[in-house]
Structures are given as C-alpha cells and as structure tokens.
Motif scaffolding. Structure first.
Motif, PDB file in Angstrom:
ATOM      1  N   CYS A  18      36.934  39.373  32.154  1.00  0.00           N
ATOM      2  CA  CYS A  18      37.866  39.343  33.295  1.00  0.00           C
ATOM      3  C   CYS A  18      39.090  40.194  32.995  1.00  0.00           C
ATOM      4  O   CYS A  18      39.697  40.050  31.945  1.00  0.00           O
ATOM      5  CB  CYS A  18      38.307  37.906  33.572  1.00  0.00           C
ATOM      6  SG  CYS A  18      39.763  37.790  34.630  1.00  0.00           S
ATOM      7  N   TYR A  19      39.430  41.107  33.921  1.00  0.00           N
ATOM      8  CA  TYR A  19      40.644  41.908  33.704  1.00  0.00           C
ATOM      9  C   TYR A  19      41.779  41.508  34.646  1.00  0.00           C
ATOM     10  O   TYR A  19      42.647  42.303  34.968  1.00  0.00           O
ATOM     11  CB  TYR A  19      40.371  43.404  33.693  1.00  0.00           C
ATOM     12  CG  TYR A  19      39.571  43.999  34.866  1.00  0.00           C
ATOM     13  CD1 TYR A  19      39.592  43.451  36.131  1.00  0.00           C
ATOM     14  CD2 TYR A  19      38.825  45.164  34.663  1.00  0.00           C
ATOM     15  CE1 TYR A  19      38.878  44.024  37.171  1.00  0.00           C
ATOM     16  CE2 TYR A  19      38.111  45.749  35.701  1.00  0.00           C
ATOM     17  CZ  TYR A  19      38.139  45.168  36.952  1.00  0.00           C
ATOM     18  OH  TYR A  19      37.431  45.736  37.981  1.00  0.00           O
ATOM     19  N   GLN A  20      41.716  40.263  35.133  1.00  0.00           N
ATOM     20  CA  GLN A  20      42.845  39.674  35.867  1.00  0.00           C
ATOM     21  C   GLN A  20      43.242  40.454  37.118  1.00  0.00           C
ATOM     22  O   GLN A  20      44.429  40.621  37.408  1.00  0.00           O
ATOM     23  CB  GLN A  20      44.059  39.524  34.921  1.00  0.00           C
ATOM     24  CG  GLN A  20      43.840  38.486  33.825  1.00  0.00           C
ATOM     25  CD  GLN A  20      43.931  37.058  34.341  1.00  0.00           C
ATOM     26  OE1 GLN A  20      44.983  36.587  34.754  1.00  0.00           O
ATOM     27  NE2 GLN A  20      42.791  36.362  34.350  1.00  0.00           N
ATOM     28  N   CYS A  21      42.258  40.910  37.864  1.00  0.00           N
ATOM     29  CA  CYS A  21      42.585  41.692  39.059  1.00  0.00           C
ATOM     30  C   CYS A  21      43.054  40.808  40.216  1.00  0.00           C
ATOM     31  O   CYS A  21      43.712  41.277  41.122  1.00  0.00           O
ATOM     32  CB  CYS A  21      41.378  42.513  39.493  1.00  0.00           C
ATOM     33  SG  CYS A  21      40.043  41.495  40.163  1.00  0.00           S
ATOM     34  N   GLY A  22      42.655  39.530  40.211  1.00  0.00           N
ATOM     35  CA  GLY A  22      43.110  38.613  41.262  1.00  0.00           C
ATOM     36  C   GLY A  22      42.241  38.573  42.495  1.00  0.00           C
ATOM     37  O   GLY A  22      42.544  37.834  43.447  1.00  0.00           O
ATOM     38  N   LEU A  23      41.167  39.325  42.512  1.00  0.00           N
ATOM     39  CA  LEU A  23      40.322  39.354  43.714  1.00  0.00           C
ATOM     40  C   LEU A  23      39.726  37.972  44.014  1.00  0.00           C
ATOM     41  O   LEU A  23      39.625  37.559  45.166  1.00  0.00           O
ATOM     42  CB  LEU A  23      39.209  40.397  43.544  1.00  0.00           C
ATOM     43  CG  LEU A  23      38.330  40.678  44.755  1.00  0.00           C
ATOM     44  CD1 LEU A  23      39.157  41.033  45.979  1.00  0.00           C
ATOM     45  CD2 LEU A  23      37.355  41.814  44.462  1.00  0.00           C
ATOM     46  N   CYS A  24      39.351  37.251  42.962  1.00  0.00           N
ATOM     47  CA  CYS A  24      38.772  35.919  43.183  1.00  0.00           C
ATOM     48  C   CYS A  24      39.784  35.016  43.900  1.00  0.00           C
ATOM     49  O   CYS A  24      39.440  34.325  44.858  1.00  0.00           O
ATOM     50  CB  CYS A  24      38.302  35.289  41.869  1.00  0.00           C
ATOM     51  SG  CYS A  24      39.507  35.347  40.541  1.00  0.00           S
ATOM     52  N   THR A  39      42.171  32.919  39.153  1.00  0.00           N
ATOM     53  CA  THR A  39      42.528  33.937  38.151  1.00  0.00           C
ATOM     54  C   THR A  39      43.275  33.302  36.972  1.00  0.00           C
ATOM     55  O   THR A  39      43.022  33.624  35.812  1.00  0.00           O
ATOM     56  CB  THR A  39      43.423  35.027  38.796  1.00  0.00           C
ATOM     57  OG1 THR A  39      42.823  35.421  40.026  1.00  0.00           O
ATOM     58  CG2 THR A  39      43.569  36.233  37.893  1.00  0.00           C
ATOM     59  N   ILE A  42      40.852  31.367  34.764  1.00  0.00           N
ATOM     60  CA  ILE A  42      40.086  32.236  33.857  1.00  0.00           C
ATOM     61  C   ILE A  42      40.964  32.650  32.672  1.00  0.00           C
ATOM     62  O   ILE A  42      40.529  32.652  31.518  1.00  0.00           O
ATOM     63  CB  ILE A  42      39.590  33.516  34.581  1.00  0.00           C
ATOM     64  CG1 ILE A  42      38.824  33.182  35.855  1.00  0.00           C
ATOM     65  CG2 ILE A  42      38.738  34.383  33.637  1.00  0.00           C
ATOM     66  CD1 ILE A  42      37.507  32.533  35.671  1.00  0.00           C
ATOM     67  N   PRO A  73      34.642  42.083  40.540  1.00  0.00           N
ATOM     68  CA  PRO A  73      34.188  43.409  40.105  1.00  0.00           C
ATOM     69  C   PRO A  73      33.613  43.389  38.685  1.00  0.00           C
ATOM     70  O   PRO A  73      32.925  44.316  38.285  1.00  0.00           O
ATOM     71  CB  PRO A  73      35.469  44.259  40.172  1.00  0.00           C
ATOM     72  CG  PRO A  73      36.586  43.281  40.087  1.00  0.00           C
ATOM     73  CD  PRO A  73      36.097  42.017  40.723  1.00  0.00           C
ATOM     74  N   ARG A  74      33.902  42.342  37.934  1.00  0.00           N
ATOM     75  CA  ARG A  74      33.379  42.225  36.571  1.00  0.00           C
ATOM     76  C   ARG A  74      32.135  41.332  36.530  1.00  0.00           C
ATOM     77  O   ARG A  74      31.677  40.942  35.470  1.00  0.00           O
ATOM     78  CB  ARG A  74      34.466  41.667  35.628  1.00  0.00           C
ATOM     79  CG  ARG A  74      35.726  42.519  35.588  1.00  0.00           C
ATOM     80  CD  ARG A  74      35.489  43.872  34.963  1.00  0.00           C
ATOM     81  NE  ARG A  74      35.226  43.755  33.529  1.00  0.00           N
ATOM     82  CZ  ARG A  74      34.547  44.640  32.801  1.00  0.00           C
ATOM     83  NH1 ARG A  74      34.045  45.705  33.398  1.00  0.00           N
ATOM     84  NH2 ARG A  74      34.366  44.466  31.522  1.00  0.00           N
ATOM     85  N   ILE A  76      31.670  38.249  37.089  1.00  0.00           N
ATOM     86  CA  ILE A  76      31.808  36.939  36.452  1.00  0.00           C
ATOM     87  C   ILE A  76      31.512  35.878  37.513  1.00  0.00           C
ATOM     88  O   ILE A  76      31.978  35.974  38.644  1.00  0.00           O
ATOM     89  CB  ILE A  76      33.241  36.747  35.918  1.00  0.00           C
ATOM     90  CG1 ILE A  76      33.543  37.817  34.871  1.00  0.00           C
ATOM     91  CG2 ILE A  76      33.426  35.340  35.330  1.00  0.00           C
ATOM     92  CD1 ILE A  76      34.998  37.891  34.492  1.00  0.00           C
ATOM     93  N   ILE A  78      32.574  32.897  38.653  1.00  0.00           N
ATOM     94  CA  ILE A  78      33.706  31.965  38.549  1.00  0.00           C
ATOM     95  C   ILE A  78      33.282  30.584  39.039  1.00  0.00           C
ATOM     96  O   ILE A  78      33.742  29.566  38.537  1.00  0.00           O
ATOM     97  CB  ILE A  78      34.920  32.500  39.353  1.00  0.00           C
ATOM     98  CG1 ILE A  78      35.311  33.875  38.819  1.00  0.00           C
ATOM     99  CG2 ILE A  78      36.108  31.565  39.288  1.00  0.00           C
ATOM    100  CD1 ILE A  78      35.197  34.992  39.802  1.00  0.00           C
TER     101      ILE A  78
HETATM  102  S1  SF4 Z   1      37.776  38.713  40.402  1.00  0.00           S
HETATM  103 FE1  SF4 Z   1      36.786  38.678  38.359  1.00  0.00          FE
HETATM  104  S2  SF4 Z   1      37.898  40.197  37.139  1.00  0.00           S
HETATM  105 FE2  SF4 Z   1      39.158  39.767  38.961  1.00  0.00          FE
HETATM  106  S3  SF4 Z   1      40.553  38.120  38.288  1.00  0.00           S
HETATM  107 FE3  SF4 Z   1      38.786  37.121  39.203  1.00  0.00          FE
HETATM  108  S4  SF4 Z   1      37.398  36.721  37.483  1.00  0.00           S
HETATM  109 FE4  SF4 Z   1      38.883  38.242  36.778  1.00  0.00          FE
END
Ligand code: SF4
Ligand code: SF4
Lengths: 124, 308
Positions: A18-24, A39, A42, A73-74, A76, A78
């Motif tokens: 996870c690169y902490q993009c915040g999309l979730c 986010t 995670i 995008p990764r 994962i 969640i």
């Molecule tokens: S959408 Fe995926 S990569 Fe982006 S913050 Fe959430 S878990 Fe991390």
C-alpha cells in the motif's frame, strides 16, 4: 504471532504494498461513520500498531461492499483485511451483537439473508 | 427447453417470493426450465474472507455436491451449472467454488464431509470440483440473449422510467462479478429489451448498507437516501434491483431515510424479473405484486402506465 502478522496471515494480503494513496477511503460508502479511514487502518497494520485499530469502530462499520478492493491501484484486498480484523476480535472476545437485542417487530420483517449475513460478520 | 439446476436459497422463498415467482415463469417463457435441487441448505449468505476459515465454506460446498448428485441420479445430464436469483447466494456459491480450487483446502473439506457423514445429513460424496454458479442475469445475457428477450415482449414498457440498481455482490469483487464492476450494463440491456426508458442512476453500484440493516439502521437509512435521491431527481418512477437484501433496504428503509431527509419521495422498488413478466404479458399471478411483499406498492404506478 504478533497482531500485524495475524492480520496478514488471516487476510492473505500484503499490506506493505500500500502506498497510501487514499483511494480506498475516498471510495468507501461508510467512511463517514468510521473513526479511522481504511487508509489509516492499512497504515497501522504496516507499522504494527494493530491495537490502535481495535480502539476504532472501522472494521465493524465496513459493510463488505468490495468497492475499495475493486479500485485499489496496488490490488490490495482491503475488504479481506477488515474481515481479518473482525475475526481476530470475534475469536478473542464475545460476539458483537445479541439476537435478544433486536426488536421483535423488526425480526418479523427481516429477510433471512439480512440476519444470517449480519451474524456471519458479528458473531464467532 | 434447456434444463438447469436451480438453487433457490431462503430469501426467494420468503421475503423475495415475488423474485422467484416471476423469474421462474420468465425463464420458462424463454425456454429454460429451472430444476430445483432436490436437497439444499442455506448457502451461508456471506462467504468468510478469512484464508483459514474452512468451516464457513461447508454450507455452499454441500449445495454444490447436491448439483453433482442431480447429475448422478439423472435429473439433469452432464450439467455443471447451477442458477440462482439472489445475488448473495450467487456470490457465496461462486466464491466457495473458487476457494476450493486450492486442492489442499478441498481435501480438508472433503475429509470433513467423509468423517461427519451422519452429522452433515446424508452427504454421500465429496465435492469433485467444476460446478459453476450462475446468476440468473447471466442466463439471460449469455444463454438466452437480449434479442430473444425482446422478441417475447408483448406489452413494451413504453414510457416507464426505470433506474437500475446493482448493489455489490453481483458485480464485485472482479473475480466473482458478472459484469464490469464500475460500469455494469446487464440490467440496462434487459430493461432496454423490454422497451423501458432507462434513467441514469449514478449510485447504481453503491452499497445498500447490507447487513447493517439489523444493527445500524441509521447507516442503511443514509445510504438508502443517497441511492434513491439521484434517480428520483433524474425522473425515475421505479428502481429495479436484482438482490433481495438491496431490495429490502431500498424499499423498507425509505421510512427511516425520510426521517433523515424529508424531501425523499416514495418510489417503488421491483425486481427486473417482475418487469419482464409484465412486459411478456404473463398471467398476473407471476408479477408477484399482489403478495404484500412490497413496502411501497408498485401497483398504482403500473396501473397509471396501463401495465396492470
Ligand atoms: S487504495 Fe490501496 S494503495 Fe491506496 S491507500 Fe487504499 S490500500 Fe493503499
Ligand atoms: S469493503 Fe468496507 S472498507 Fe472497503 S469500501 Fe466497502 S465498506 Fe469501505
């Protein structure tokens, strides 16, 4: 096994990607009712501070809608991490809800799938 | 006639009887006989997402074993498909069928069935793999086809403004979903074949609040409002669904949603199969609108549109 390892092993997910993009969090329909965003959850698993997650309501509020899973995008899952958190709690403590607390009039109208799925997520 | 094994599940036998009654009749009209599994049990409703939880896969796998038995006893021939109406049943059966592609997991589950034969009620064989769960929507799209549906329409739903709503479990996650998770079109295509006017519903893939309807009605009320207000503003007269839990939340929780926001007008919620039965001009009993299962009665709208 420490808690972060447990989350990883029950969910089968690699939280480190996870690169902490915040999309979730931006996609989550019930984020507004959560203490911590997906986010943040995670991130806390990444740094091994799972006890902090357990002070929040986030994993109980998650409705298993898979929107975050579909969009990350990764790649994962969640949703599985939320399930792992619920499972750790349920396996350790008591059930989250009690049938006796549900109003009788409501019990009459609920579809069976509403009851069974709720118990799947809130009882051990 | 194509004969397909059919798993009803508890919802379509209780609160969503209107779904199965209309769906089975519509299928028959289109040349598909849905043959109910001689034995079945609750699917478990939500698959466990925990990698180490085998127990919660027993219920759906046992249903897949019953499909095998149907083949053995000759009720169907060489049929590895099983059809459901309920999105939750579909999701759970399909998830389980994918979960046990891992042979080690399947081995453990089959060992359990073998050892606990008496306890699990007459399961005589292990699961051999390869059974495919199909949502009835897939049967319509992939086996029957939209053209054939359009050909059966006797009374086009002209001027009926319908907003489709998918919810989650029939389209997500990607491995299980039957259509694009972000932009599904299957309901739109069916409704178009029926001659209805499709109203854009930007929230058609948003969660209905699901099982929170039991212990967090407030969350479901908020989502119900969000999920209905846009189609209503866009002119929708009816919302069309494919899942009995979405339907319950969108229909019955309008009451609580209106307590939050008074501007929410009442709107009926119907299954796509009900609208198909109407457009095919089947006998009225197959519309499923007289069973007192709707919270917002769709009959006044149908009457106003000369459809009932
Ligand atoms: S959408 Fe995926 S990569 Fe982006 S913050 Fe959430 S878990 Fe991390
Ligand atoms: S699965 Fe849970 S965390 Fe993810 S978007 Fe849905 S409700 Fe939010």
């Amino acid at each position: 096994m420490d808690l972060a390892e447990k989350v990883k092993s029950i969910s089968g997910e690699d939280v480190l990607s996870c690169y902490q993009c915040g999309l979730c969090s931006g996609s989550c329909p019930v984020r507004y009712a959560m203490d911590l965003s997906p986010t943040q959850v995670i991130r806390l698993v990444q740094i091994g501070e799972v006890e902090k997650i357990f002070e929040s309501n986030t994993f109980w509020i998650c409705s298993t809608c898979f929107t975050c899973q579909a969009r990350c995008p990764r790649k994962i899952n969640i949703t599985k991490i939320m399930e792992a958190l619920r499972q750790i709690r349920l396996r350790r403590d008591q059930d989250k809800i009690a049938l006796s607390k549900i109003p009788k009039e409501e019990l009459k109208i609920f579809p069976p799938i509403a009851l069974v799925s709720n118990f799947r997520k809130t009882t051990s | 006639m194509i004969r397909l094994p059919y798993y009803p599940g508890c919802a379509v036998q209780t609160t969503a009887r209107n779904y199965a009654i209309s769906g089975i009749a519509v299928a028959e009209k289109l040349g598909v006989e849905l043959v109910e599994l001689p034995k079945w049990n609750c699917c478990g409703v939500f698959p466990s997402l925990a990698t180490d939880d085998l127990m919660r896969h027993l219920a759906p796998i046992r249903n897949l074993i019953h499909v095998q038995e149907m083949n053995d006893s000759g009720v169907v021939q060489n049929e590895n498909r099983v059809v459901t109406f309920c999105s939750m049943c579909f999701h759970t059966l399909k998830e389980a069928s994918l979960f046990v592609k891992d042979e080690e997991k399947l081995g453990k589950i089959n060992t359990f069935f073998e050892r606990e034969k008496e306890f699990v009620g007459g399961v005589k064989q292990g699961y051999k793999g390869g059974i495919k769960a199909l949502d009835f929507l897939e049967v319509l799209r992939d086996i029957i086809g939209y053209e054939k549906i359009a050909k059966e329409v006797k009374k086009p739903l002209k001027g009926l403004k319908v907003a489709p709503y998918y919810g989650c479990l029939v389209i997500r996650p990607r491995e299980i979903g039957i259509d694009d998770p972000e932009n599904p079109t299957i309901l739109e295509n069916i409704l178009e074949a029926l001659g209805a006017e499709i109203i854009n519903n930007p929230n058609r893939t948003q969660c209905c609040g699901s099982y929170h309807t039991i212990d967090r009605k407030d969350i479901v009320a908020k989502l119900t409002y969000d999920n209905l207000i846009y189609p209503i503003r866009n002119g929708a007269e009816v919302v069309v669904t494919c899942c009995p839990l979405c339907t319950f939340n969108l229909d019955f929780r309008q009451k609580e949603a209106r307590e939050l926001h008074r501007d929410l007008k009442e709107i009926p919620v119907m299954y796509y199969t009900q609208l198909m039965a109407i457009a095919f001009e089947l006998d009225k009993q197959f519309y499923g609108v007289d069973l007192e299962l709707h919270h917002v009665d769709p009959r006044p709208l149908l009457k106003a549109k000369n459809l009932y």
